[in-house]
Design a protein around this motif. Structure first.
Motif, PDB file in Angstrom:
ATOM      1  N   ARG A   1       0.841  -1.199   0.000  1.00 32.68           N
ATOM      2  CA  ARG A   1       0.000   0.000   0.000  1.00 32.68           C
ATOM      3  C   ARG A   1       0.871   1.242   0.000  1.00 32.68           C
ATOM      4  N   ARG A   2       0.319   2.320  -0.555  1.00 32.79           N
ATOM      5  CA  ARG A   2       1.046   3.576  -0.605  1.00 32.79           C
ATOM      6  C   ARG A   2       1.050   4.236   0.766  1.00 32.79           C
ATOM      7  N   LEU A   3       2.238   4.549   1.228  1.00 30.51           N
ATOM      8  CA  LEU A   3       2.414   5.256   2.493  1.00 30.51           C
ATOM      9  C   LEU A   3       3.212   6.542   2.323  1.00 30.51           C
ATOM     10  N   VAL A   4       3.923   6.665   1.210  1.00 29.37           N
ATOM     11  CA  VAL A   4       4.889   7.740   1.015  1.00 29.37           C
ATOM     12  C   VAL A   4       4.333   8.820   0.088  1.00 29.37           C
ATOM     13  N   GLN A   5       4.510  10.072   0.479  1.00 28.52           N
ATOM     14  CA  GLN A   5       4.273  11.205  -0.410  1.00 28.52           C
ATOM     15  C   GLN A   5       5.513  12.068  -0.406  1.00 28.52           C
ATOM     16  N   VAL A   6       5.907  12.546  -1.591  1.00 30.83           N
ATOM     17  CA  VAL A   6       7.106  13.361  -1.750  1.00 30.83           C
ATOM     18  C   VAL A   6       6.704  14.826  -1.930  1.00 30.83           C
ATOM     19  N   GLY A   7       7.471  15.735  -1.345  1.00 27.60           N
ATOM     20  CA  GLY A   7       7.113  17.144  -1.322  1.00 27.60           C
ATOM     21  C   GLY A   7       7.445  17.917  -2.578  1.00 27.60           C
ATOM     22  N   PHE A   8       6.878  17.509  -3.704  1.00 28.17           N
ATOM     23  CA  PHE A   8       6.955  18.311  -4.929  1.00 28.17           C
ATOM     24  C   PHE A   8       5.723  19.210  -4.954  1.00 28.17           C
ATOM     25  N   ASN A   9       5.886  20.431  -4.484  1.00 29.67           N
ATOM     26  CA  ASN A   9       4.687  21.213  -4.186  1.00 29.67           C
ATOM     27  C   ASN A   9       4.155  22.036  -5.353  1.00 29.67           C
ATOM     28  N   ARG A  10       4.835  22.038  -6.512  1.00 26.97           N
ATOM     29  CA  ARG A  10       4.296  22.760  -7.669  1.00 26.97           C
ATOM     30  C   ARG A  10       2.898  22.240  -8.035  1.00 26.97           C
ATOM     31  N   ARG A  11       2.666  20.958  -7.796  1.00 27.71           N
ATOM     32  CA  ARG A  11       1.373  20.360  -8.158  1.00 27.71           C
ATOM     33  C   ARG A  11       0.221  20.956  -7.351  1.00 27.71           C
ATOM     34  N   TYR A  12       0.543  21.671  -6.287  1.00 30.19           N
ATOM     35  CA  TYR A  12      -0.492  22.231  -5.411  1.00 30.19           C
ATOM     36  C   TYR A  12      -0.654  23.737  -5.584  1.00 30.19           C
ATOM     37  N   ASP A  13       0.197  24.344  -6.380  1.00 22.94           N
ATOM     38  CA  ASP A  13       0.115  25.772  -6.638  1.00 22.94           C
ATOM     39  C   ASP A  13      -1.112  26.058  -7.498  1.00 22.94           C
ATOM     40  N   PRO A  14      -2.020  26.942  -7.070  1.00 25.59           N
ATOM     41  CA  PRO A  14      -3.228  27.213  -7.865  1.00 25.59           C
ATOM     42  C   PRO A  14      -2.929  27.623  -9.306  1.00 25.59           C
TER      43      PRO A  14
ATOM     44  N   PHE B   1       5.416  30.442  -2.943  1.00 27.20           N
ATOM     45  CA  PHE B   1       4.635  29.215  -2.853  1.00 27.20           C
ATOM     46  C   PHE B   1       3.968  29.024  -1.492  1.00 27.20           C
ATOM     47  N   ALA B   2       3.732  30.108  -0.774  1.00 28.57           N
ATOM     48  CA  ALA B   2       3.093  29.987   0.542  1.00 28.57           C
ATOM     49  C   ALA B   2       1.746  29.275   0.448  1.00 28.57           C
ATOM     50  N   LEU B   3       0.917  29.659  -0.522  1.00 28.40           N
ATOM     51  CA  LEU B   3      -0.405  29.054  -0.638  1.00 28.40           C
ATOM     52  C   LEU B   3      -0.316  27.595  -1.052  1.00 28.40           C
ATOM     53  N   SER B   4       0.617  27.266  -1.930  1.00 28.71           N
ATOM     54  CA  SER B   4       0.722  25.870  -2.369  1.00 28.71           C
ATOM     55  C   SER B   4       1.176  24.963  -1.242  1.00 28.71           C
ATOM     56  N   TYR B   5       2.058  25.464  -0.354  1.00 27.13           N
ATOM     57  CA  TYR B   5       2.420  24.678   0.827  1.00 27.13           C
ATOM     58  C   TYR B   5       1.213  24.490   1.743  1.00 27.13           C
ATOM     59  N   ASP B   6       0.398  25.530   1.880  1.00 26.63           N
ATOM     60  CA  ASP B   6      -0.830  25.397   2.684  1.00 26.63           C
ATOM     61  C   ASP B   6      -1.705  24.279   2.137  1.00 26.63           C
ATOM     62  N   ILE B   7      -1.923  24.291   0.829  1.00 30.01           N
ATOM     63  CA  ILE B   7      -2.797  23.304   0.190  1.00 30.01           C
ATOM     64  C   ILE B   7      -2.195  21.906   0.270  1.00 30.01           C
ATOM     65  N   GLU B   8      -0.898  21.811   0.008  1.00 29.34           N
ATOM     66  CA  GLU B   8      -0.207  20.522   0.018  1.00 29.34           C
ATOM     67  C   GLU B   8      -0.336  19.827   1.368  1.00 29.34           C
ATOM     68  N   LEU B   9      -0.015  20.550   2.438  1.00 26.35           N
ATOM     69  CA  LEU B   9      -0.073  19.950   3.779  1.00 26.35           C
ATOM     70  C   LEU B   9      -1.507  19.673   4.209  1.00 26.35           C
ATOM     71  N   ARG B  10      -2.440  20.541   3.826  1.00 24.33           N
ATOM     72  CA  ARG B  10      -3.840  20.314   4.181  1.00 24.33           C
ATOM     73  C   ARG B  10      -4.372  19.058   3.508  1.00 24.33           C
ATOM     74  N   GLU B  11      -4.094  18.907   2.208  1.00 27.71           N
ATOM     75  CA  GLU B  11      -4.614  17.743   1.490  1.00 27.71           C
ATOM     76  C   GLU B  11      -3.962  16.461   1.995  1.00 27.71           C
ATOM     77  N   TRP B  12      -2.662  16.511   2.288  1.00 29.01           N
ATOM     78  CA  TRP B  12      -1.998  15.311   2.825  1.00 29.01           C
ATOM     79  C   TRP B  12      -2.581  14.932   4.177  1.00 29.01           C
ATOM     80  N   ALA B  13      -2.700  15.891   5.080  1.00 27.53           N
ATOM     81  CA  ALA B  13      -3.203  15.592   6.422  1.00 27.53           C
ATOM     82  C   ALA B  13      -4.645  15.123   6.380  1.00 27.53           C
ATOM     83  N   ASP B  14      -5.481  15.754   5.554  1.00 24.52           N
ATOM     84  CA  ASP B  14      -6.877  15.337   5.437  1.00 24.52           C
ATOM     85  C   ASP B  14      -6.983  13.902   4.927  1.00 24.52           C
ATOM     86  N   THR B  15      -6.152  13.574   3.943  1.00 22.78           N
ATOM     87  CA  THR B  15      -6.175  12.237   3.356  1.00 22.78           C
ATOM     88  C   THR B  15      -5.723  11.191   4.366  1.00 22.78           C
TER      89      THR B  15
END
Length: 340
Positions: free
Chosen positions: A117-130, A274-288
């Motif tokens: 099962r997937r347990l790892v996420q890597v911090g490439f945060n461009r994918r979260y930038d609006p 990238f302040a907002l993208s870090y916000d989104i990245e960590l929020r989506e990871w933690a929620d998931t």
């Protein structure tokens, strides 16, 4: 369900993530920290409501108080910490790079596949930038027809004294390497690096660089890497297609017109841009993770592929030649799903 997080590595990026996670998304809170600098770990823990400073990252991962792990320590330490988290069955968010060698990345992929099962996420945060998400939506939606060319720039005002020639690829351009695979939806099949006239501001660095990447479907990409450009921090990306173009908008919040000039503010560094993208990245990871679902962001496989492409570009930087890239078979565990 509240998510109790342990953070390994409490330097600049570690503290940025702690600020976002403690009392933040998914009811998350930081309950443990560890760092090679024990005094710094104790100081950071002392600023948090319930966090304890633990002697080592291994003890943090093994702690029953920790549900999920965030790794923001020095790159060479990533492999043992991520492997320990996978062995413990705990979700782990690892800042890039996943690991510093292909072999280390492959061992992480193999461990995760063995776990089933997937347990790892890597911090490439461009994918979260609006802005980047809007760019991808336009490309995927056919707004410009089939993409043909992509033009990128990654510009830093300056870099610290420890920054080396290889870091222009391994630490800087690696963001574009992941971004482009995600944006175009194709693998990178070749890389070539060209050296320009050296900037007088770059010291011993070969700066700037031009990185040419070839995608599997024939799209060509050029990436300017300039890490001593003085005026600020700027990320650019334009996709040229059959019927039009789409590009990232200027990040400046305002445009000022005065005294015969037009000017906009340029971000000072990555934290501002990238302040907002870090916000989104960590929020989506933690929620998931709090919902007991597997991470849906950049995977261990993405981290492994980024390292393979980065190594190919570094070989080209060394000898100037075009380097073909052949990836190993992708395990079924990483079959694409609906990802950010």
């Amino acid at each position: 369900m509240a998510l109790d997080v342990g953070v390994i590595g409490v330097g600049m990026i570690g503290q940025e993530h702690i600020r976002r996670l403690d009392g933040g998304p998914g009811g998350s809170r930081v309950v443990a920290v560890a760092d090679a600098d024990a005094e710094r770990a104790a100081a950071v823990a002392g600023q948090l409501p319930v966090a304890k400073a633990l002697p080592t990252g291994e003890e943090l991962i093994a702690s029953d108080a920790v549900d999920a792990v965030v790794v923001t320590s020095w790159g060479p330490t990533h492999e043992p910490y991520v492997l320990a988290a996978v062995a413990a069955g705990k979700p782990v968010f690892c800042e890039k790079p996943l690991a510093t060698t292909q072999e280390s990345c492959r061992r992480i992929v193999e461990a995760e596949v063995a776990a089933g099962r997937r347990l790892v996420q890597v911090g490439f945060n461009r994918r979260y930038d609006p802005a980047h998400r809007a760019l991808k939506q336009a490309v995927d939606g056919g707004a410009i027809g089939a993409p043909l060319l992509v033009h990128c720039a990654h510009r830093n005002a300056s870099v610290p004294p420890h920054y080396t020639r290889e870091m222009s690829i391994a630490d800087t351009a690696i963001h574009e390497i992941d971004e482009l695979r995600w944006l175009v939806g194709q693998e990178i099949v070749a890389a070539q690096v060209f050296t320009a006239r050296k900037s007088s501001r770059g010291g011993q660095l070969q700066d700037p660089l031009l990185v040419l990447l070839e995608m599997a479907d024939g799209v060509l990409v050029d990436v300017e890497v300039s890490v001593n450009i003085h005026y600020g921090y700027e990320i650019r990306c334009e996709v040229s297609g059959e019927t039009g173009t789409v590009e990232l908008a200027e990040p400046a919040p305002v445009t000022i017109r005065r005294e015969g000039t037009v000017a906009g503010l340029v971000p000072a560094d990555w934290r501002e841009r990238f302040a907002l993208s870090y916000d989104i990245e960590l929020r989506e990871w933690a929620d998931t993770v709090a919902a007991a679902r597997p991470p849906q962001g950049p995977s261990a496989w993405d981290g492994y592929v980024a390292q393979i492409v980065s190594d190919a570009a570094l070989r080209s930087l060394s000898d100037g030649a075009r380097v073909a890239i052949e990836l190993p078979p992708r395990p079924d565990l990483y079959t694409p799903t609906a990802t950010p």
